[in-house]
Write an enzyme that holds these catalytic residues in place. Structure first.
Site, PDB file in Angstrom:
ATOM      1  N   ARG A 173       0.890  -4.970  -5.564  1.00  0.00           N
ATOM      2  CA  ARG A 173       1.022  -6.218  -4.821  1.00  0.00           C
ATOM      3  C   ARG A 173       1.291  -7.273  -5.895  1.00  0.00           C
ATOM      4  O   ARG A 173       0.473  -7.462  -6.787  1.00  0.00           O
ATOM      5  CB  ARG A 173      -0.241  -6.487  -4.024  1.00  0.00           C
ATOM      6  CG  ARG A 173      -0.431  -5.380  -2.957  1.00  0.00           C
ATOM      7  CD  ARG A 173      -1.397  -5.744  -1.886  1.00  0.00           C
ATOM      8  NE  ARG A 173      -1.272  -4.822  -0.758  1.00  0.00           N
ATOM      9  CZ  ARG A 173      -2.054  -3.748  -0.580  1.00  0.00           C
ATOM     10  NH1 ARG A 173      -3.004  -3.461  -1.429  1.00  0.00           N
ATOM     11  NH2 ARG A 173      -1.882  -2.968   0.467  1.00  0.00           N
TER      12      ARG A 173
ATOM     13  N   ILE B 216      -9.031   7.893   1.386  1.00  0.00           N
ATOM     14  CA  ILE B 216      -8.635   9.283   1.669  1.00  0.00           C
ATOM     15  C   ILE B 216      -7.473   9.282   2.667  1.00  0.00           C
ATOM     16  O   ILE B 216      -6.611  10.163   2.660  1.00  0.00           O
ATOM     17  CB  ILE B 216      -9.843  10.080   2.215  1.00  0.00           C
ATOM     18  CG1 ILE B 216      -9.538  11.568   2.248  1.00  0.00           C
ATOM     19  CG2 ILE B 216     -10.290   9.620   3.583  1.00  0.00           C
ATOM     20  CD1 ILE B 216     -10.745  12.424   2.598  1.00  0.00           C
TER      21      ILE B 216
ATOM     22  N   ASP C  25       5.631  -5.140   5.922  1.00  0.00           N
ATOM     23  CA  ASP C  25       6.320  -6.394   6.261  1.00  0.00           C
ATOM     24  C   ASP C  25       6.319  -7.411   5.125  1.00  0.00           C
ATOM     25  O   ASP C  25       7.261  -8.194   4.989  1.00  0.00           O
ATOM     26  CB  ASP C  25       5.801  -6.986   7.575  1.00  0.00           C
ATOM     27  CG  ASP C  25       4.311  -7.213   7.574  1.00  0.00           C
ATOM     28  OD1 ASP C  25       3.641  -6.882   6.570  1.00  0.00           O
ATOM     29  OD2 ASP C  25       3.797  -7.736   8.588  1.00  0.00           O
TER      30      ASP C  25
ATOM     31  N   ASP D  45      -0.092   2.158   8.405  1.00  0.00           N
ATOM     32  CA  ASP D  45      -0.591   1.378   9.548  1.00  0.00           C
ATOM     33  C   ASP D  45       0.303   1.446  10.794  1.00  0.00           C
ATOM     34  O   ASP D  45      -0.145   1.107  11.884  1.00  0.00           O
ATOM     35  CB  ASP D  45      -0.746  -0.104   9.163  1.00  0.00           C
ATOM     36  CG  ASP D  45      -1.888  -0.321   8.187  1.00  0.00           C
ATOM     37  OD1 ASP D  45      -2.643   0.629   7.935  1.00  0.00           O
ATOM     38  OD2 ASP D  45      -2.019  -1.449   7.673  1.00  0.00           O
TER      39      ASP D  45
ATOM     40  N   ASP E 226       2.547  -0.565  11.600  1.00  0.00           N
ATOM     41  CA  ASP E 226       2.470  -1.915  12.173  1.00  0.00           C
ATOM     42  C   ASP E 226       3.746  -2.726  11.981  1.00  0.00           C
ATOM     43  O   ASP E 226       3.698  -3.945  11.841  1.00  0.00           O
ATOM     44  CB  ASP E 226       1.269  -2.669  11.556  1.00  0.00           C
ATOM     45  CG  ASP E 226       1.412  -2.832  10.057  1.00  0.00           C
ATOM     46  OD1 ASP E 226       2.282  -2.169   9.454  1.00  0.00           O
ATOM     47  OD2 ASP E 226       0.655  -3.625   9.467  1.00  0.00           O
TER      48      ASP E 226
ATOM     49  N   ARG F 249      13.296  10.188  -3.174  1.00  0.00           N
ATOM     50  CA  ARG F 249      14.159  11.347  -3.458  1.00  0.00           C
ATOM     51  C   ARG F 249      15.475  11.253  -2.673  1.00  0.00           C
ATOM     52  O   ARG F 249      16.567  11.485  -3.218  1.00  0.00           O
ATOM     53  CB  ARG F 249      13.406  12.624  -3.074  1.00  0.00           C
ATOM     54  CG  ARG F 249      14.237  13.900  -3.102  1.00  0.00           C
ATOM     55  CD  ARG F 249      13.350  15.062  -2.691  1.00  0.00           C
ATOM     56  NE  ARG F 249      14.056  16.319  -2.570  1.00  0.00           N
ATOM     57  CZ  ARG F 249      14.659  16.742  -1.458  1.00  0.00           C
ATOM     58  NH1 ARG F 249      14.666  15.969  -0.386  1.00  0.00           N
ATOM     59  NH2 ARG F 249      15.260  17.913  -1.433  1.00  0.00           N
TER      60      ARG F 249
ATOM     61  N   THR G 155       4.355   2.518   5.517  1.00  0.00           N
ATOM     62  CA  THR G 155       2.957   2.085   5.592  1.00  0.00           C
ATOM     63  C   THR G 155       2.214   2.985   6.578  1.00  0.00           C
ATOM     64  O   THR G 155       2.749   3.308   7.643  1.00  0.00           O
ATOM     65  CB  THR G 155       2.808   0.607   6.023  1.00  0.00           C
ATOM     66  OG1 THR G 155       1.456   0.406   6.485  1.00  0.00           O
ATOM     67  CG2 THR G 155       3.741   0.204   7.150  1.00  0.00           C
TER      68      THR G 155
ATOM     69  N   ARG H 129      -5.604  -2.923   8.818  1.00  0.00           N
ATOM     70  CA  ARG H 129      -6.022  -4.297   8.522  1.00  0.00           C
ATOM     71  C   ARG H 129      -5.818  -5.203   9.721  1.00  0.00           C
ATOM     72  O   ARG H 129      -6.680  -5.972  10.086  1.00  0.00           O
ATOM     73  CB  ARG H 129      -5.145  -4.789   7.366  1.00  0.00           C
ATOM     74  CG  ARG H 129      -5.822  -5.636   6.385  1.00  0.00           C
ATOM     75  CD  ARG H 129      -4.954  -5.973   5.225  1.00  0.00           C
ATOM     76  NE  ARG H 129      -3.604  -5.392   5.245  1.00  0.00           N
ATOM     77  CZ  ARG H 129      -2.827  -5.306   4.191  1.00  0.00           C
ATOM     78  NH1 ARG H 129      -3.266  -5.722   3.038  1.00  0.00           N
ATOM     79  NH2 ARG H 129      -1.609  -4.805   4.276  1.00  0.00           N
TER      80      ARG H 129
ATOM     81  N   GLY I  34       0.839  -1.209   0.000  1.00  0.00           N
ATOM     82  CA  GLY I  34       0.000   0.000   0.000  1.00  0.00           C
ATOM     83  C   GLY I  34       0.871   1.254   0.000  1.00  0.00           C
ATOM     84  O   GLY I  34       1.867   1.306   0.708  1.00  0.00           O
TER      85      GLY I  34
HETATM   86  P1  ADP Z   1       3.113  -4.673   2.610  1.00  0.00           P
HETATM   87  O1  ADP Z   1       4.526  -4.626   2.121  1.00  0.00           O
HETATM   88  O2  ADP Z   1       2.512  -3.312   2.725  1.00  0.00           O
HETATM   89  O3  ADP Z   1       2.942  -5.540   3.828  1.00  0.00           O
HETATM   90  P2  ADP Z   1       2.005  -6.773   0.992  1.00  0.00           P
HETATM   91  O4  ADP Z   1       1.857  -7.754   2.106  1.00  0.00           O
HETATM   92  O5  ADP Z   1       0.912  -6.660  -0.002  1.00  0.00           O
HETATM   93  O6  ADP Z   1       2.235  -5.291   1.473  1.00  0.00           O
HETATM   94  O7  ADP Z   1       3.357  -7.132   0.258  1.00  0.00           O
HETATM   95  C1  ADP Z   1       3.818  -6.384  -0.823  1.00  0.00           C
HETATM   96  C2  ADP Z   1       4.480  -7.295  -1.808  1.00  0.00           C
HETATM   97  O8  ADP Z   1       5.614  -7.907  -1.192  1.00  0.00           O
HETATM   98  C3  ADP Z   1       3.635  -8.467  -2.267  1.00  0.00           C
HETATM   99  O9  ADP Z   1       2.780  -8.136  -3.311  1.00  0.00           O
HETATM  100  C4  ADP Z   1       4.692  -9.441  -2.741  1.00  0.00           C
HETATM  101  O10 ADP Z   1       5.195  -9.074  -4.002  1.00  0.00           O
HETATM  102  C5  ADP Z   1       5.785  -9.230  -1.712  1.00  0.00           C
HETATM  103  N1  ADP Z   1       5.614 -10.219  -0.632  1.00  0.00           N
HETATM  104  C6  ADP Z   1       4.647 -10.240   0.321  1.00  0.00           C
HETATM  105  N2  ADP Z   1       4.772 -11.315   1.114  1.00  0.00           N
HETATM  106  C7  ADP Z   1       5.853 -11.990   0.660  1.00  0.00           C
HETATM  107  C8  ADP Z   1       6.513 -13.208   1.063  1.00  0.00           C
HETATM  108  N3  ADP Z   1       6.077 -13.927   2.098  1.00  0.00           N
HETATM  109  N4  ADP Z   1       7.583 -13.593   0.346  1.00  0.00           N
HETATM  110  C9  ADP Z   1       8.027 -12.873  -0.684  1.00  0.00           C
HETATM  111  N5  ADP Z   1       7.450 -11.731  -1.112  1.00  0.00           N
HETATM  112  C10 ADP Z   1       6.391 -11.292  -0.455  1.00  0.00           C
HETATM  113  O1  F6P Z   2      -1.533  -1.610   4.677  1.00  0.00           O
HETATM  114  C1  F6P Z   2      -2.029  -0.349   4.417  1.00  0.00           C
HETATM  115  C2  F6P Z   2      -3.511  -0.410   4.144  1.00  0.00           C
HETATM  116  O2  F6P Z   2      -3.897   0.908   3.893  1.00  0.00           O
HETATM  117  C3  F6P Z   2      -4.360  -1.062   5.229  1.00  0.00           C
HETATM  118  O3  F6P Z   2      -4.612  -0.234   6.329  1.00  0.00           O
HETATM  119  C4  F6P Z   2      -5.586  -1.404   4.435  1.00  0.00           C
HETATM  120  O4  F6P Z   2      -6.274  -2.475   5.011  1.00  0.00           O
HETATM  121  C5  F6P Z   2      -5.035  -1.820   3.128  1.00  0.00           C
HETATM  122  O5  F6P Z   2      -3.798  -1.153   2.982  1.00  0.00           O
HETATM  123  C6  F6P Z   2      -5.958  -1.521   1.973  1.00  0.00           C
HETATM  124  O6  F6P Z   2      -5.306  -1.808   0.799  1.00  0.00           O
HETATM  125  P1  F6P Z   2      -5.937  -1.678  -0.662  1.00  0.00           P
HETATM  126  O7  F6P Z   2      -7.308  -1.125  -0.552  1.00  0.00           O
HETATM  127  O8  F6P Z   2      -4.992  -0.789  -1.402  1.00  0.00           O
HETATM  128  O9  F6P Z   2      -5.902  -3.050  -1.199  1.00  0.00           O
END
Ligand code: ADP
Ligand code: F6P
Length: 326
Positions: A76, A257, A107, A131, A133, A25, A129, A175, A15
């Site tokens: 993603r 938003i 993460d 969040d 988190d 930058r 992020t 989330r 996200g």
């Molecule tokens: P965030 O980084 O905000 O937690 P996601 O969980 O959607 O968001 O992860 C972002 C991207 O990172 C995923 O679309 C995928 O490409 C990669 N990713 C997520 N989980 C894994 C994993 N367990 N191993 C390898 N790549 C991952």
């Molecule tokens: O991880 C950031 C976040 O904004 C969460 O708070 C929310 O649940 C999620 O992404 C929503 O993601 P999207 O609507 O872009 O799939």
């Protein structure tokens, strides 16, 4: 022995969050400052798999510090979760001659960075992020801006809620984490705050404070619910509150938003510092590190170790909410 670092890449993943541009930058400018060639990777790990990389000079990041979103785009990428996807991405990075990659995300994105470092591409991860988190970091890029956006929106809802003497049930993002909900709730004087980290009882934790507040002369109530809270959604909850208390109730889902807007001072500064730190780490020959905030200082930690850390919502914050919602 450290391999010489000449070319590095930067990508944003998961996200988007306000301040990601400030981090991009910083990476580009700090990279150029140190004589490195910096490539921007489009659409997170998708861009790495598809070889969608372009060279970025200092001027390519002019005028983006104040912009929300990410100029690199984000995504993603499911393919990257498989070993074959990681290998494809590694091969493209090798074709471009990358000696390191800086990943800005949450993460999930960190797990991807770890996987790439395991097969030989040095990676550094920055927490980006809304969040907040990430267990190993007190702060994540985007959180402060998001919180301020939520506060502004809830204040506006409060105006109308107070005029109509209603109860407003407001869903905020998060989330799996209640940081946005709890801190926005405190900052906006919410009577009820529901977070995924704590189970709740509808009668005790929602209806009771609303009715007690009414009996003490309160004219309106604000209920903040984090998106990840299990059970009824906010629309159903508003109906239930109205049915059970007789107080007219409305639901609002703040939605995306919360992810937009010009980054706050805190997000711009933290993102800038983290971006510079990430480049320094690559130049020092480090890999598989998360840049994070600990004891208010910017430090770095092993990705695996960082992923294993949990921070939770401090009990003190919950107590503050309870004491003030009287
Ligand atoms: P965030 O980084 O905000 O937690 P996601 O969980 O959607 O968001 O992860 C972002 C991207 O990172 C995923 O679309 C995928 O490409 C990669 N990713 C997520 N989980 C894994 C994993 N367990 N191993 C390898 N790549 C991952
Ligand atoms: O991880 C950031 C976040 O904004 C969460 O708070 C929310 O649940 C999620 O992404 C929503 O993601 P999207 O609507 O872009 O799939």
């Amino acid at each position: 022995m450290n391999r010489e670092v000449r070319k590095i890449g930067v990508l944003t993943s998961g996200g988007d969050a306000p301040g990601m541009n400030a981090a991009v930058r910083a990476v580009v400018r700090a990279g150029n400052y140190n004589g490195l060639t910096v490539y921007g990777v489009k659409r997170g790990y998708n861009g790495l798999i598809n070889g969608d990389l372009f060279e970025m000079g200092s001027r390519s990041v002019s005028d983006i510090l104040q912009k929300g979103g990410t100029i690199l785009q984000t995504a993603r990428c499911l393919e990257f979760k498989e070993a074959a996807g990681v290998e494809k991405a590694f091969n493209e990075a090798t074709k471009f001659g990358l000696d390191g990659l800086i990943v800005i995300g949450g993460d999930g994105s960190f797990r991807g960075a770890r996987d790439l470092s395991r097969i030989g591409l040095p990676t550094i991860a920055l927490p980006g992020t809304i969040d907040n988190d990430i267990g190993c970091s007190e702060y994540t890029i985007g959180y402060d801006t998001c919180l301020n956006t939520v506060i502004e929106a809830v204040d506006k809802i409060r105006d109308t809620s107070s005029s109509h003497e209603r109860c407003s049930v407001i869903e905020v993002m998060g989330r799996g984490a209640g940081y946005i909900a709890i801190n926005a709730g405190i900052a906006c004087g919410a009577e009820v705050i529901l977070i995924p980290e704590r189970e709740y009882n509808f009668d005790e934790d929602v209806l009771r404070p609303i009715l007690e507040g009414k009996s003490r002369g309160r004219k309106q109530s604000i209920v903040i619910v984090a998106e990840g809270v299990k059970g009824m959604g906010v629309i159903e909850m508003a109906k239930e509150i109205e049915n059970k208390t007789g107080i007219e109730s409305r639901a609002t889902i703040l939605g995306h938003i919360q992810r937009g807007g010009s980054p706050s001072a805190r997000d711009r500064v933290t993102a800038s510092e983290m971006g510079v730190k990430a480049v320094e780490l690559l130049l020092e020959g480090k890999s598989n590190r998360i840049v994070c905030v600990q004891n208010s200082k910017i430090v770095d930690i092993d990705i695996e170790e960082g992923l294993a850390m949990k921070k939770g919502i401090p009990d003190e914050l919950i107590k503050v909410c309870k004491k003030l919602a009287t």
